[in-house]
Enzyme design. Structure first.
Site, mmCIF file in Angstrom:
data_model
loop_
_atom_site.group_PDB
_atom_site.id
_atom_site.type_symbol
_atom_site.label_atom_id
_atom_site.label_comp_id
_atom_site.label_asym_id
_atom_site.label_seq_id
_atom_site.Cartn_x
_atom_site.Cartn_y
_atom_site.Cartn_z
ATOM 1 N N TYR A 14 0.836 -1.205 0.000
ATOM 2 C CA TYR A 14 0.000 0.000 0.000
ATOM 3 C C TYR A 14 0.870 1.254 0.000
ATOM 4 C CZ TYR A 14 -4.421 2.460 0.735
ATOM 5 O OH TYR A 14 -5.525 3.251 0.592
ATOM 6 N N LYS B 90 -3.736 8.125 3.617
ATOM 7 C CA LYS B 90 -5.018 7.809 4.247
ATOM 8 C C LYS B 90 -5.008 8.183 5.732
ATOM 9 C CE LYS B 90 -7.432 6.083 0.833
ATOM 10 N NZ LYS B 90 -8.625 6.794 0.309
#
Length: 254
Positions: free
Chosen positions: A155, A162
């Site tokens: 990720y 995020k």
């Protein structure tokens, strides 16, 4: 009465029929809302138009958050048609591939800044434009992922991005709360979307998540949409600044 009867929803982030934003738009319409959708550019319009037709969207508008004036034009069009907006869905994120696929420590300043601008600051800008149109209060929803809380393989830099998004939604919840505007995030488990396909080894990530999640289920965009309806409805009055995981319980596993 349905949960969202009479409400107006602006859904930003539909890329095609498989998008999480599509699941939200369909669920909103099924619950009685009228919806406006956006598309990022002319090339994307051909993929978003069938979604707009399927859900009966009342407006379909161009919105590239990096294009000057387009966001303001979208909110002006919504105001002209309805005079207000009750629900805003922010379901956009982006990072240049060369930065997304590398280590965080190697991320370029330009790539990091662009990822933060598109994925996070756009939420702030949308909230600022939505605020005066949420005359009877409202609900703002954004999309996050467990990689913002813990490090998830592959990720990469989107984890810090995020995390910033989650901090931002909490600040917005506090600032907009006095106007009865609630700000929350949905945190879906991995599922097949265009955005997810940009992450390396994403199919393996989906398989591993399903195997480890207590429910062992294959998530769908309809699952996400159903939770979005709940959070956008008056039934969620008093719920703000929260992150709701929709991952079959995966986030509780060590």
């Amino acid at each position: 009465m349905s949960a969202l009867d009479g409400k107006v929803a602006l859904v930003v982030g539909v890329a095609n029929e498989h998008s999480i934003a599509t699941g939200c738009a369909q669920a909103f319409v099924d619950a009685g809302a009228e919806v406006a959708l956006t598309y990022v550019n002319a090339r994307a319009q051909s993929f978003v138009q069938p979604v707009a037709d399927a859900v009966g969207a009342k407006l379909l508008l161009p919105l590239d958050v990096e294009a000057e004036g387009e966001m303001e034009a979208v909110f002006a069009a919504v105001q002209q048609k309805w005079g207000r907006v009750d629900i805003l869905v922010h379901s956009i994120a982006y990072c240049p591939a060369e930065d997304l696929h590398g280590r965080v420590v190697d991320c370029s300043a330009k790539g990091f800044a662009r990822a933060m601008d598109i994925s996070v600051h756009s939420l702030i800008r949308m909230a600022r434009l939505a605020e005066p149109l949420m005359t009877n209060g409202g609900a703002i929803l954004t999309m996050t992922y467990y990689g913002g809380e813990k490090v998830v393989d592959h990720y990469n830099v989107m984890g810090p991005v995020k995390a910033a998004l989650e901090g931002t939604l909490r600040a917005l919840a506090v600032e907009l709360g006095p106007k009865r505007i609630r700000v929350n995030a949905l945190s879906p488990g991995p599922l097949q979307t265009r955005a997810g396909s940009g992450i390396a080894h994403f199919d393996a990530l989906i398989d591993a998540a399903r195997a480890r999640a207590p429910e062992h289920i294959a998530l769908t965009i309809a699952d996400i949409g159903n939770v979005a309806v709940m959070l956008a409805s008056n039934a969620a009055r008093g719920v703000s600044g929260d992150i709701t995981h929709i991952d079959g319980g995966l986030h509780v596993r060590a």
